[in-house]
Design a protein around this motif. Structure first.
Motif, PDB file in Angstrom:
ATOM      1  N   THR A 190     -19.519   1.394  -6.749  1.00 54.86           N
ATOM      2  CA  THR A 190     -19.360   3.296  -7.386  1.00 54.86           C
ATOM      3  C   THR A 190     -20.179   2.811  -7.701  1.00 54.86           C
ATOM      4  OG1 THR A 190     -17.687   2.014  -8.933  1.00 54.86           O
ATOM      5  CG2 THR A 190     -16.248   2.740  -6.252  1.00 54.86           C
ATOM      6  N   ASN A 191     -20.410   4.593  -8.608  1.00 55.25           N
ATOM      7  CA  ASN A 191     -21.411   4.647  -9.461  1.00 55.25           C
ATOM      8  C   ASN A 191     -22.537   4.214  -8.980  1.00 55.25           C
ATOM      9  OD1 ASN A 191     -18.719   4.607 -10.428  1.00 55.25           O
ATOM     10  ND2 ASN A 191     -19.999   5.429 -12.512  1.00 55.25           N
ATOM     11  N   GLY A 221     -24.054   2.337  -7.312  1.00 60.50           N
ATOM     12  CA  GLY A 221     -23.801   0.133  -6.979  1.00 60.50           C
ATOM     13  C   GLY A 221     -24.268  -0.460  -8.735  1.00 60.50           C
ATOM     14  N   ALA A 222     -22.856   0.492  -9.639  1.00 58.46           N
ATOM     15  CA  ALA A 222     -22.932  -0.488 -10.978  1.00 58.46           C
ATOM     16  C   ALA A 222     -21.641  -1.825 -10.804  1.00 58.46           C
ATOM     17  CB  ALA A 222     -22.809   0.807 -11.768  1.00 58.46           C
ATOM     18  N   TYR A 223     -21.238  -1.052  -9.621  1.00 57.78           N
ATOM     19  CA  TYR A 223     -19.651  -1.844  -9.457  1.00 57.78           C
ATOM     20  C   TYR A 223     -18.833  -1.964  -8.286  1.00 57.78           C
ATOM     21  CZ  TYR A 223     -19.680   1.124 -14.064  1.00 57.78           C
ATOM     22  OH  TYR A 223     -19.837   1.218 -15.435  1.00 57.78           O
ATOM     23  N   TYR A 224     -18.388  -3.439  -8.138  1.00 54.42           N
ATOM     24  CA  TYR A 224     -18.914  -3.593  -6.562  1.00 54.42           C
ATOM     25  C   TYR A 224     -16.863  -4.499  -6.645  1.00 54.42           C
ATOM     26  CZ  TYR A 224     -23.714  -3.092  -6.277  1.00 54.42           C
ATOM     27  OH  TYR A 224     -24.249  -2.931  -6.181  1.00 54.42           O
ATOM     28  N   PRO A 251     -14.817  -0.949  -1.745  1.00 53.66           N
ATOM     29  CA  PRO A 251     -15.056  -0.243  -3.129  1.00 53.66           C
ATOM     30  C   PRO A 251     -14.196  -0.483  -4.377  1.00 53.66           C
ATOM     31  CG  PRO A 251     -15.520   2.144  -1.763  1.00 53.66           C
ATOM     32  CD  PRO A 251     -14.894   0.499  -1.123  1.00 53.66           C
ATOM     33  N   PRO A 252     -14.421  -0.520  -5.696  1.00 50.18           N
ATOM     34  CA  PRO A 252     -13.065  -0.359  -6.831  1.00 50.18           C
ATOM     35  C   PRO A 252     -12.270   1.274  -6.636  1.00 50.18           C
ATOM     36  CG  PRO A 252     -15.790  -1.452  -7.377  1.00 50.18           C
ATOM     37  CD  PRO A 252     -15.649  -0.394  -6.206  1.00 50.18           C
ATOM     38  N   ALA A 253     -11.462   0.731  -7.021  1.00 50.03           N
ATOM     39  CA  ALA A 253     -10.490   2.031  -7.491  1.00 50.03           C
ATOM     40  C   ALA A 253     -11.515   3.162  -8.107  1.00 50.03           C
ATOM     41  CB  ALA A 253      -8.724   1.626  -7.464  1.00 50.03           C
ATOM     42  N   ARG A 297     -17.756 -10.179  -8.726  1.00 48.91           N
ATOM     43  CA  ARG A 297     -18.470  -9.600  -7.660  1.00 48.91           C
ATOM     44  C   ARG A 297     -19.340  -8.497  -8.302  1.00 48.91           C
ATOM     45  NH1 ARG A 297     -12.126  -8.266  -6.004  1.00 48.91           N
ATOM     46  NH2 ARG A 297     -11.716 -10.404  -5.550  1.00 48.91           N
ATOM     47  N   ASN A 298     -19.091  -7.953  -9.561  1.00 47.63           N
ATOM     48  CA  ASN A 298     -20.471  -7.069  -9.634  1.00 47.63           C
ATOM     49  C   ASN A 298     -21.269  -8.139  -9.878  1.00 47.63           C
ATOM     50  OD1 ASN A 298     -18.903  -4.887 -10.296  1.00 47.63           O
ATOM     51  ND2 ASN A 298     -18.247  -4.664 -12.368  1.00 47.63           N
ATOM     52  N   ALA A 299     -20.861  -9.026 -10.796  1.00 44.76           N
ATOM     53  CA  ALA A 299     -22.463 -10.309 -10.538  1.00 44.76           C
ATOM     54  C   ALA A 299     -23.156  -9.916  -9.467  1.00 44.76           C
ATOM     55  CB  ALA A 299     -21.898 -11.111 -11.397  1.00 44.76           C
TER      56      ALA A 299
END
Length: 529
Positions: free
Chosen positions: A376-377, A379-382, A387-389, A398-400
């Protein structure tokens, strides 16, 4: 009595007299025609006795038997001496089918295929120490599986075609990188102790086991063995990576014999699958991705031709195992992906490109689709498989993984998604709170991403991460040089060997790879797209 035929006439057997024959048999004498035949044989120098005294049916029987023997001898080929290379190697390559390390959220499935022993000699050989085979003797073993799949131009790689990203791991390059990016003598001492502990827990066949207590020797008493005892490929690969990260190879360095034995174990246990080689054991595709990194890095560092078929073969299998619809990887070939498994495969592909191997462009496009679908955002958050809620910023590990993959797949440093995601990692900081459990999986990926991104955020991150690992390393007893942090099932599954390898590689980050966003890196074009 019968009469001899006149000499002037050709011989012709007279008609047998049944009554005379019966009388002769009763008297124990020869029948009249038999007496005549015997007299003729004697007169002709006893020639053809066999054919005259034996009944005709017996002559026919013997003649047919002789003919059959002659025909059999005619068609049976004469054995020729010949040397068949690597028959045993091919048999052993079928031993293991499936490993992996998620080492965050996996459901493990064990699939261990054991080779059947059909002869006593085989069982006796397995009880002895395995033969010491040079890597050069195994090169044909790999080549015979992938030579048809590898195009001829990939076999003639020039040094200029290869990104020399590993050149900074030794000598003055390593010393300069250590100074420039924040390492120190204490961090190097910690790496040296870790390598010593890992080497001491290698098994006689060249492999490692996540249950580090297995094997001979009274030094294997460190606590916290891992539960993935059948993940031999993954354990061996994760143990080899810290040696390669320090610039050690099977040709040079203090641990060249241990590295050679480990590589040999992996080469001898390759399982042909499609175009290349599979190393999926208990850890499934996670194991395979780590093995691919090992072969590609070792090949990049040494250019040893014995390693090239295995490096290319593992890359081929990564491509063939990709989900053709969603673009990811998970436990088995073709499964819808998860972010953790994708991270290891992207690292494997990146290492393959680093050493000049063939990689299809479509592989990157599909992988990008997966990362887009679970983020989301911009490709900022994973997330993991989705995808994250809405409103959530994703799981830190997962973000890293997702952000590091984006870096390797070509995102510029100014990409809005990368900027926001890296700002969030910096805000989280390294995982160093022992009371909450240390997640080395997160620390390993996030430290690489932060180092590539650079700047003040990296300086702050490195000081905390480096000093924590130096301080928390065991300094005495059988655990000296190792780490163990109790967090989620990653640590319990991989045990002390896994945690030690991940911590050691985190302290090698200074010289393991050239930063992606430095001037030199921009000129080298390390990116995957």
């Amino acid at each position: 009595m019968s009469k001899n035929p006149p000499p002037a006439q050709p011989h012709r057997r007279p008609e047998s007299d049944p009554q005379a024959n019966k009388a002769a048999m009763a008297a124990g004498t020869q029948a009249p025609y038999e007496q005549e035949d015997e007299e003729e044989v004697e007169e002709s120098g006893h020639k053809f006795l066999l054919f005259n005294v034996v009944p005709s049916w017996m002559v026919s029987f013997v003649a047919h038997i002789a003919l059959i023997i002659l025909l059999a001898l005619w068609f049976i080929p004469i054995p020729k001496e010949r040397t068949v290379a690597l028959e045993a190697g091919e048999q052993s390559s079928e031993q293991i089918d499936d490993f992996a390390i998620d080492l965050t959220e996996m459901d493990f499935e064990t699939e261990v295929l054991e080779e059947e022993l059909t002869e006593p000699e085989q069982a006796m050989e397995l009880e002895t120490e395995p033969p010491q085979v040079e890597l050069e003797e195994i090169v044909d073993f790999g080549s015979m599986f992938v030579e048809e799949a590898i195009e001829s131009e990939s076999l003639e790689l020039n040094a200029s075609d290869m990104v020399n990203e590993t050149s900074g791991r030794t000598g003055t390059g390593a010393e300069e990188a250590l100074r420039q990016y924040g390492g120190n003598q204490a961090s190097e001492d910690a790496v040296s102790l870790a390598l010593k502990w890992i080497a001491a827990h290698q098994l006689e066949d060249g492999s490692w086991n996540f249950d580090h207590q297995r094997g001979d020797g009274n030094h294997r008493t460190s606590p916290n063995p891992g539960s993935m005892v059948d993940a031999r490929m993954g354990a061996t690969a994760i143990a080899l990576l810290p040696f390669l990260g320090k610039g050690q190879t099977h040709l040079n360095g203090e641990y060249k014999e241990q590295i050679a034995a480990g590589l040999r174990y992996l080469m001898e246990n390759a399982r042909k699958r499609g175009r290349g080689f599979s190393y999926r054991d208990q850890g499934t595709m996670y194991s395979h991705g780590i093995v691919a990194i090992v072969f590609c890095e070792a090949y990049a560092m040494t250019r040893d031709p014995a390693l090239q078929p295995f490096a290319q073969g593992t890359v081929y299998f990564i491509e063939d195992a990709q989900d053709p619809v969603g673009g990811g990887w998970r436990y088995q070939e073709g499964q819808a992906g998860d972010t953790s498994a994708v991270g290891w495969q992207i690292m494997g592909l990146k290492s393959g490109k680093m050493c000049g191997l063939q990689i299809r462009n479509g592989t990157y496009r599909l992988a990008k689709k997966f990362l887009d679908d679970v983020s989301t955002n911009y490709g900022a958050y994973y997330g993991y498989t989705n995808p994250p809620a809405p409103g959530e910023r994703g799981h830190k590990a997962r973000n890293a993984v997702g952000l590091l993959c984006r870096m390797y797949m070509g995102w510029d440093k100014s990409n809005p998604g990368l900027e926001e995601g890296m700002s969030y990692l910096s805000e989280l900081g390294p995982d160093t709170s022992v009371g909450d459990g240390i997640n080395m999986y997160y620390n390993y990926y996030a430290t690489q991403a932060m180092k590539h991104y650079g700047g003040d955020d990296w300086t702050r991150w490195n000081e905390e991460m480096r000093d924590f690992l130096i301080k928390s390393q065991s300094k005495a007893g059988p655990t000296e040089g190792s780490w163990y942090f109790s967090e989620n099932h990653s640590a319990s599954s991989g045990g002390r060997l896994y945690v030690t390898a991940m911590a050691c590689m985190t302290l090698e980050v200074y010289y393991r790879y050239l930063p992606l966003y430095s001037e030199d890196a921009a000129n080298e074009e390390f990116k995957l797209d």
